[in-house]
Design a protein around this motif. Structure first.
Motif, mmCIF file in Angstrom:
data_model
loop_
_atom_site.group_PDB
_atom_site.id
_atom_site.type_symbol
_atom_site.label_atom_id
_atom_site.label_comp_id
_atom_site.label_asym_id
_atom_site.label_seq_id
_atom_site.Cartn_x
_atom_site.Cartn_y
_atom_site.Cartn_z
ATOM 1 N N GLU A 200 0.835 -1.207 0.000
ATOM 2 C CA GLU A 200 0.000 0.000 0.000
ATOM 3 C C GLU A 200 0.871 1.258 0.000
ATOM 4 O O GLU A 200 0.544 2.227 -0.678
ATOM 5 C CB GLU A 200 -0.919 0.006 1.208
ATOM 6 N N LEU A 201 1.957 1.236 0.751
ATOM 7 C CA LEU A 201 2.862 2.392 0.790
ATOM 8 C C LEU A 201 3.541 2.601 -0.554
ATOM 9 O O LEU A 201 3.687 3.728 -1.026
ATOM 10 C CB LEU A 201 3.923 2.208 1.870
ATOM 11 N N VAL A 202 3.968 1.504 -1.151
ATOM 12 C CA VAL A 202 4.679 1.583 -2.442
ATOM 13 C C VAL A 202 3.732 2.076 -3.527
ATOM 14 O O VAL A 202 4.113 2.874 -4.388
ATOM 15 C CB VAL A 202 5.300 0.219 -2.796
ATOM 16 N N ASP A 203 2.485 1.592 -3.496
ATOM 17 C CA ASP A 203 1.510 1.934 -4.529
ATOM 18 C C ASP A 203 0.900 3.325 -4.349
ATOM 19 O O ASP A 203 0.276 3.843 -5.262
ATOM 20 C CB ASP A 203 0.381 0.896 -4.579
ATOM 21 N N ALA A 204 1.045 3.891 -3.155
ATOM 22 C CA ALA A 204 0.439 5.195 -2.857
ATOM 23 C C ALA A 204 1.110 6.341 -3.587
ATOM 24 O O ALA A 204 2.172 6.333 -4.046
ATOM 25 C CB ALA A 204 0.458 5.449 -1.359
#
Length: 186
Positions: free
Chosen positions: A182-186
């Motif tokens: 989720e952090l990477v895709d945000a």
């Protein structure tokens, strides 16, 4: 999908501790796409002292911890409860990883905490203190697992032999990997 590298920090220095074995269980039951490595150098890290953490760098053991945490995608802290709180060795690791303020190796990094105790409390006070310290230090926490009654639950067996605990740890690692994505895709 890329591999999620998880660094496990264990709050007990005793080689045969249940907490070390739980970290070993995490490495053994990590779901596909997750790799867990147990950090071995916490005993050598000096107590945090800003005088030691200056312009010339940190002590070698503290710098090695920072590098390992920086290279990891997420952290897993496994803690016993010592006198109702977090063990000094684990709190010290958090202190070193929180510096430099606002840009330490914990800043924005997903983290999970496992606590374990022979008592029915499951080291929940240590779990709460660890989550609190991680959050203040900049880590993204919220993923938690408390394991109570370890003597009855494991006896002389390794925790990875307990199907329920192995599944709980595997599920926690899946959630940790999802938090990282989720952090990477945000």
């Amino acid at each position: 999908m890329s591999q999620t590298r998880v660094l496990a920090l264990v709050g007990s220095l005793r080689s045969g501790s249940v907490n070390r074995r739980l970290a070993e269980t995490a490495a053994a039951v990590a779901p596909q796409g997750v790799e867990v490595s147990v950090y071995e150098g916490l005993a050598e890290v000096p107590f945090y002292n800003e005088d030691l953490d200056g312009e010339t760098g940190a002590p070698t053991a503290a710098e090695a911890l920072r590098v390992a945490a920086s290279e990891a995608d997420a952290l897993l802290l496994v803690t016993p409860e010592y006198n109702g709180t977090i063990p000094a060795v684990l709190k010290n690791a958090i202190d070193w990883l929180s510096r430099p303020y606002g840009a330490g190796a914990l800043a924005g990094k997903p983290a999970a905490v496992i606590s374990a105790s022979p008592s029915g409390n499951g080291a929940k006070w240590a779990l709460e203190e660890t989550v609190k310290a991680l959050g203040i230090a900049g880590g993204r926490t919220g993923l938690q697992l408390s394991i109570a009654g370890t003597l009855d639950k494991f006896g002389d067996a390794h925790p990875k032999e307990n199907a329920e605990v192995a599944e709980q740890i595997s599920a926690l690692l899946s959630e940790l990997a999802a938090a990282r994505r989720e952090l990477v895709d945000a």
